[in-house]
Design an enzyme around this catalytic site. Sequence first.
Site, PDB file in Angstrom:
ATOM      1  N   THR A 109       0.874  -1.179   0.000  1.00 12.84           N
ATOM      2  CA  THR A 109       0.000   0.000   0.000  1.00 12.84           C
ATOM      3  C   THR A 109       0.910   1.228   0.000  1.00 12.84           C
ATOM      4  O   THR A 109       1.139   1.835   1.041  1.00 12.84           O
ATOM      5  CB  THR A 109      -0.890   0.021   1.266  1.00 12.84           C
ATOM      6  N   CYS A 166       8.258   2.018   4.577  1.00 17.05           N
ATOM      7  CA  CYS A 166       7.199   1.969   5.594  1.00 17.05           C
ATOM      8  C   CYS A 166       7.056   3.235   6.422  1.00 17.05           C
ATOM      9  O   CYS A 166       6.047   3.926   6.320  1.00 17.05           O
ATOM     10  CB  CYS A 166       7.424   0.776   6.510  1.00 17.05           C
TER      11      CYS A 166
HETATM   12  C1  UGA Z   1       9.594  -0.690  10.083  1.00 20.38           C
HETATM   13  C2  UGA Z   1       9.193  -1.119  11.512  1.00 20.38           C
HETATM   14  O1  UGA Z   1      10.354  -1.110  12.355  1.00 20.38           O
HETATM   15  C3  UGA Z   1       8.579  -2.517  11.496  1.00 20.38           C
HETATM   16  O2  UGA Z   1       8.165  -2.888  12.802  1.00 20.38           O
HETATM   17  C4  UGA Z   1       7.381  -2.512  10.540  1.00 20.38           C
HETATM   18  O3  UGA Z   1       6.789  -3.785  10.446  1.00 20.38           O
HETATM   19  C5  UGA Z   1       7.854  -2.098   9.156  1.00 20.38           C
HETATM   20  O4  UGA Z   1       8.455  -0.789   9.223  1.00 20.38           O
HETATM   21  C6  UGA Z   1       6.668  -2.078   8.245  1.00 20.38           C
HETATM   22  O5  UGA Z   1       5.784  -1.237   8.451  1.00 20.38           O
HETATM   23  O6  UGA Z   1       6.556  -2.938   7.393  1.00 20.38           O
HETATM   24  P1  UGA Z   1      11.687  -1.238   8.505  1.00 20.38           P
HETATM   25  O7  UGA Z   1      11.076  -0.294   7.518  1.00 20.38           O
HETATM   26  O8  UGA Z   1      12.222  -2.546   8.043  1.00 20.38           O
HETATM   27  O9  UGA Z   1      10.615  -1.587   9.655  1.00 20.38           O
HETATM   28  O10 UGA Z   1      12.903  -0.448   9.151  1.00 20.38           O
HETATM   29  P2  UGA Z   1      13.334   0.046  10.607  1.00 20.38           P
HETATM   30  O11 UGA Z   1      14.247  -0.922  11.218  1.00 20.38           O
HETATM   31  O12 UGA Z   1      12.157   0.495  11.382  1.00 20.38           O
HETATM   32  O13 UGA Z   1      14.195   1.329  10.197  1.00 20.38           O
HETATM   33  C7  UGA Z   1      13.559   2.436   9.535  1.00 20.38           C
HETATM   34  C8  UGA Z   1      14.532   3.551   9.319  1.00 20.38           C
HETATM   35  O14 UGA Z   1      14.853   4.187  10.543  1.00 20.38           O
HETATM   36  C9  UGA Z   1      15.872   3.167   8.695  1.00 20.38           C
HETATM   37  O15 UGA Z   1      16.161   4.097   7.657  1.00 20.38           O
HETATM   38  C10 UGA Z   1      16.850   3.284   9.844  1.00 20.38           C
HETATM   39  O16 UGA Z   1      18.145   3.619   9.414  1.00 20.38           O
HETATM   40  C11 UGA Z   1      16.242   4.412  10.640  1.00 20.38           C
HETATM   41  N1  UGA Z   1      16.621   4.399  12.075  1.00 20.38           N
HETATM   42  C12 UGA Z   1      16.271   3.361  12.872  1.00 20.38           C
HETATM   43  C13 UGA Z   1      17.329   5.477  12.604  1.00 20.38           C
HETATM   44  O17 UGA Z   1      17.652   6.459  11.895  1.00 20.38           O
HETATM   45  N2  UGA Z   1      17.669   5.465  13.934  1.00 20.38           N
HETATM   46  C14 UGA Z   1      17.330   4.433  14.743  1.00 20.38           C
HETATM   47  O18 UGA Z   1      17.656   4.488  15.944  1.00 20.38           O
HETATM   48  C15 UGA Z   1      16.629   3.347  14.206  1.00 20.38           C
END
Ligand code: UGA
Length: 448
Positions: free
Chosen positions: A93, A271
Amino acid sequence: MALKITVIGTGYLGATHAAAMAELGFEVLGLDVVPEKIEMLSAGRVPMYEPGLEDLLRKHVAGIEGSSGRLRFTTSWEEIGAFGDVHFVCVNTPQKHGEYACDMSYVESAFDSLAPQLGRAALVVGKSTVPVGSAERLARRLTELAPAGGEVELAWNPEFLREGFAVQDTLHPDRIVVGTGSERAEKVLREVYATPVGEGSPFIVTDFPTAELVKTAANSFLATKISFINAMAEVCEAAGGDVVKLAEAIGYDERIGRKFLRAGIGFGGGCLPKDIRAFMARAGELGADQALTFLREVDSINMRRRGHMVELAREAVGGDSSFLGKRVAVLGATFKPDSDDVRDSPALNVAGQIHLQGGQVTVYDPKGMDNARRLFPTLGYAGSALEAVRGADVVLHLTEWREFRELDPEELGGAVTRRLILDGRNALDPAVWRGAGWTYRAMGRPRA
Ligand code: UGA
């Protein structure tokens, strides 16, 4: 008789869910409308990089030597309808072009194609991230379109998997949320998830709107946590503080927690950015837009990080108004490590901005090169970190791959024009780099 399961849509979510359901012992049939994807998956190959997924798939795909044979793929809706007792809808989506709202067209078309094939009792389970209110509408549509009418029920079961940990998160979820008003549907889903529930995963039953909201609320909270620490990084920079120490110190408070407090160039991916925007758009439609105005700030703090990194790089290469004639090495293209996903990647966005301002940018990423090239064909690309930094006036570390933490600053130092590195993820060890004669700068930390 064991339940037979279908999985509709074979992206990150669907491909992982299908393989995980086979691992849990069910017969599974996956469908995608893209025949090339189905060909690949049927041959035991995954169309993206996700650690452990290909092995799990090969363990179960029918026709692969030594596999359980429990997992097959098709493009036929008719076959899906005839096969399944439980149909998981896992299509994506995305954000609508030019709008904040969520594009529901893949979900709508999946339901429209599936429903006419449902001639007997079945449970349809939505896993896609949708605006609150969608499930109720889709349940009505199912009853209208399915030949079995009221025998076909709907449940909403949001997914919380993280890219890079998709297999582990699917097989061992930290919670299972089920939105349904039907005891029968709940019973079926308890059967599907008996193994993880047996291992202790909490099973939470709610109504439709709550289940839909749990997902967007969780992603909004995570985005807010990241933007909070990035706002603190801005203040630390102004006040001469150290955001890494600050995050560590506040994180020891269990109510705050240490996770998701890594300051840097912010969040991206398929996401978090689109989910907070779709959430704001939906709240507006419901007349509750005031409740989520803070998410606008979360979004803008996040987008500011990218611009800030470009400014730090500009200052590093000379401080005048342009990057003309400057060589900029970019380590990292994906939105996070252990993924080849470059959707809304902060790293590529920064690389692209510098390129557009006249910099000679060379990018290297361990897994994201093909996707990055497709999205930004005009950037320079190199086959290794060492090659990318050759002749560089500044090196930008923008995705925190382990490979980059293990680089030898001495060896890289021999290749660059100036030993100057900007850490956009606060993930490298400043002492190691400074010890090798580099000027190391990071976001929200004092300059040495
Ligand atoms: C995210 C959520 O964490 C999942 O729980 C959810 O299921 C998923 O979206 C979804 O909706 O499908 P994801 O997109 O795989 O998962 O990535 P994350 O691990 O959440 O990281 C997202 C972004 O935040 C990355 O660009 C990462 O570098 C950044 N980030 C993360 C930071 O800049 N600082 C942090 O401390 C953690």
